[in-house]
Design a protein around this motif. Structure first.
Motif, PDB file in Angstrom:
ATOM      1  N   MET A   1       0.796  -1.143  -0.066  1.00  0.00           N
ATOM      2  CA  MET A   1       0.056  -0.073   0.058  1.00  0.00           C
ATOM      3  C   MET A   1       0.879   1.170  -0.043  1.00  0.00           C
ATOM      4  O   MET A   1       1.872   1.219   0.699  1.00  0.00           O
ATOM      5  N   THR A   2       0.581   2.311  -0.749  1.00  0.00           N
ATOM      6  CA  THR A   2       1.206   3.352  -0.880  1.00  0.00           C
ATOM      7  C   THR A   2       0.620   4.677  -0.007  1.00  0.00           C
ATOM      8  O   THR A   2      -0.903   4.732  -0.181  1.00  0.00           O
ATOM      9  N   ALA A   3       1.177   5.544   0.514  1.00  0.00           N
ATOM     10  CA  ALA A   3       0.494   6.579   1.235  1.00  0.00           C
ATOM     11  C   ALA A   3       0.541   7.820   0.196  1.00  0.00           C
ATOM     12  O   ALA A   3       1.388   7.822  -0.680  1.00  0.00           O
ATOM     13  N   ASN A   4      -0.354   8.713   0.586  1.00  0.00           N
ATOM     14  CA  ASN A   4      -0.442  10.060   0.003  1.00  0.00           C
ATOM     15  C   ASN A   4       0.676  10.590   0.257  1.00  0.00           C
ATOM     16  O   ASN A   4       1.198  10.896   1.234  1.00  0.00           O
ATOM     17  N   PRO A   5       1.358  11.323  -1.031  1.00  0.00           N
ATOM     18  CA  PRO A   5       2.746  11.824  -1.085  1.00  0.00           C
ATOM     19  C   PRO A   5       2.587  13.023   0.066  1.00  0.00           C
ATOM     20  O   PRO A   5       3.585  13.313   0.847  1.00  0.00           O
ATOM     21  N   ILE A   6       1.807  13.809  -0.061  1.00  0.00           N
ATOM     22  CA  ILE A   6       1.517  14.939   0.844  1.00  0.00           C
ATOM     23  C   ILE A   6       1.446  14.620   2.376  1.00  0.00           C
ATOM     24  O   ILE A   6       2.180  15.088   3.153  1.00  0.00           O
ATOM     25  N   LEU A   7       0.642  13.658   2.574  1.00  0.00           N
ATOM     26  CA  LEU A   7       0.760  13.312   4.093  1.00  0.00           C
ATOM     27  C   LEU A   7       1.860  12.514   4.642  1.00  0.00           C
ATOM     28  O   LEU A   7       2.176  12.850   5.598  1.00  0.00           O
ATOM     29  N   LEU A   8       2.487  11.743   3.489  1.00  0.00           N
ATOM     30  CA  LEU A   8       3.881  11.269   3.934  1.00  0.00           C
ATOM     31  C   LEU A   8       5.070  12.525   4.171  1.00  0.00           C
ATOM     32  O   LEU A   8       5.702  12.266   5.104  1.00  0.00           O
ATOM     33  N   GLN A   9       4.696  13.460   3.394  1.00  0.00           N
ATOM     34  CA  GLN A   9       5.802  14.405   3.645  1.00  0.00           C
ATOM     35  C   GLN A   9       5.651  15.204   5.039  1.00  0.00           C
ATOM     36  O   GLN A   9       6.679  15.560   5.917  1.00  0.00           O
ATOM     37  N   LYS A  10       4.343  15.455   5.530  1.00  0.00           N
ATOM     38  CA  LYS A  10       4.066  15.823   6.889  1.00  0.00           C
ATOM     39  C   LYS A  10       4.551  14.930   7.830  1.00  0.00           C
ATOM     40  O   LYS A  10       4.850  15.151   8.952  1.00  0.00           O
ATOM     41  N   LYS A  11       4.332  13.543   7.630  1.00  0.00           N
ATOM     42  CA  LYS A  11       4.834  12.570   8.550  1.00  0.00           C
ATOM     43  C   LYS A  11       6.226  12.802   8.886  1.00  0.00           C
ATOM     44  O   LYS A  11       6.858  12.559   9.901  1.00  0.00           O
ATOM     45  N   TYR A  12       7.197  12.910   7.549  1.00  0.00           N
ATOM     46  CA  TYR A  12       8.299  13.066   7.813  1.00  0.00           C
ATOM     47  C   TYR A  12       8.506  14.060   8.534  1.00  0.00           C
ATOM     48  O   TYR A  12       9.792  14.032   9.589  1.00  0.00           O
ATOM     49  N   ALA A  13       7.967  15.218   8.517  1.00  0.00           N
ATOM     50  CA  ALA A  13       8.341  16.412   9.274  1.00  0.00           C
ATOM     51  C   ALA A  13       8.132  16.029  10.725  1.00  0.00           C
ATOM     52  O   ALA A  13       9.012  16.621  11.450  1.00  0.00           O
ATOM     53  N   ARG A  14       7.111  15.676  11.278  1.00  0.00           N
ATOM     54  CA  ARG A  14       7.057  15.045  12.431  1.00  0.00           C
ATOM     55  C   ARG A  14       8.138  14.314  13.147  1.00  0.00           C
ATOM     56  O   ARG A  14       8.301  14.382  14.197  1.00  0.00           O
ATOM     57  N   VAL A  15       8.088  13.336  12.363  1.00  0.00           N
ATOM     58  CA  VAL A  15       9.235  12.366  12.853  1.00  0.00           C
ATOM     59  C   VAL A  15      10.682  12.978  12.987  1.00  0.00           C
ATOM     60  O   VAL A  15      11.060  12.876  13.825  1.00  0.00           O
ATOM     61  N   ILE A  16      10.942  13.551  12.005  1.00  0.00           N
ATOM     62  CA  ILE A  16      12.304  14.408  12.128  1.00  0.00           C
ATOM     63  C   ILE A  16      12.169  15.232  13.317  1.00  0.00           C
ATOM     64  O   ILE A  16      13.511  15.064  13.914  1.00  0.00           O
ATOM     65  N   CYS A  17      11.428  16.016  13.528  1.00  0.00           N
ATOM     66  CA  CYS A  17      11.350  16.774  14.557  1.00  0.00           C
ATOM     67  C   CYS A  17      11.477  15.924  15.952  1.00  0.00           C
ATOM     68  O   CYS A  17      12.259  16.397  17.057  1.00  0.00           O
TER      69      CYS A  17
END
Length: 73
Positions: A1-17
């Motif tokens: 399953m693939t995630a929505n690219p925009i939602l994935l970018q937001k997830k990356y930002a939260r995880v990185i923080c």
């Protein structure tokens, strides 16, 4: 399953923080580490639906990978 690219970018930002906070490094260093990490590879390729894991879980995985790589140097 693939995630929505925009939602994935937001997830990356939260995880990185969260990861930067956990290991007390700058956001720039956390970002650089994240994009070279095994965690990023697994999440971006949709392996085992890693993108469905919580931000905290992914930040902990990054922390483990970070500490393991620091020990091996």
């Amino acid at each position: 399953m693939t995630a929505n690219p925009i939602l994935l970018q937001k997830k990356y930002a939260r995880v990185i923080c969260r990861f930067a906070e956990k290991v007390s490094i700058s956001l720039d260093d956390a970002l650089a580490f994240f994009y070279r990490s095994d965690v990023y590879t697994l999440v971006s390729e949709g392996v085992s639906d890693m993108h469905c894991m919580s931000d905290e879980y992914l930040a902990e995985d990054l922390e483990i990978e970070y500490r393991d790589k620091a020990r091996s140097l």
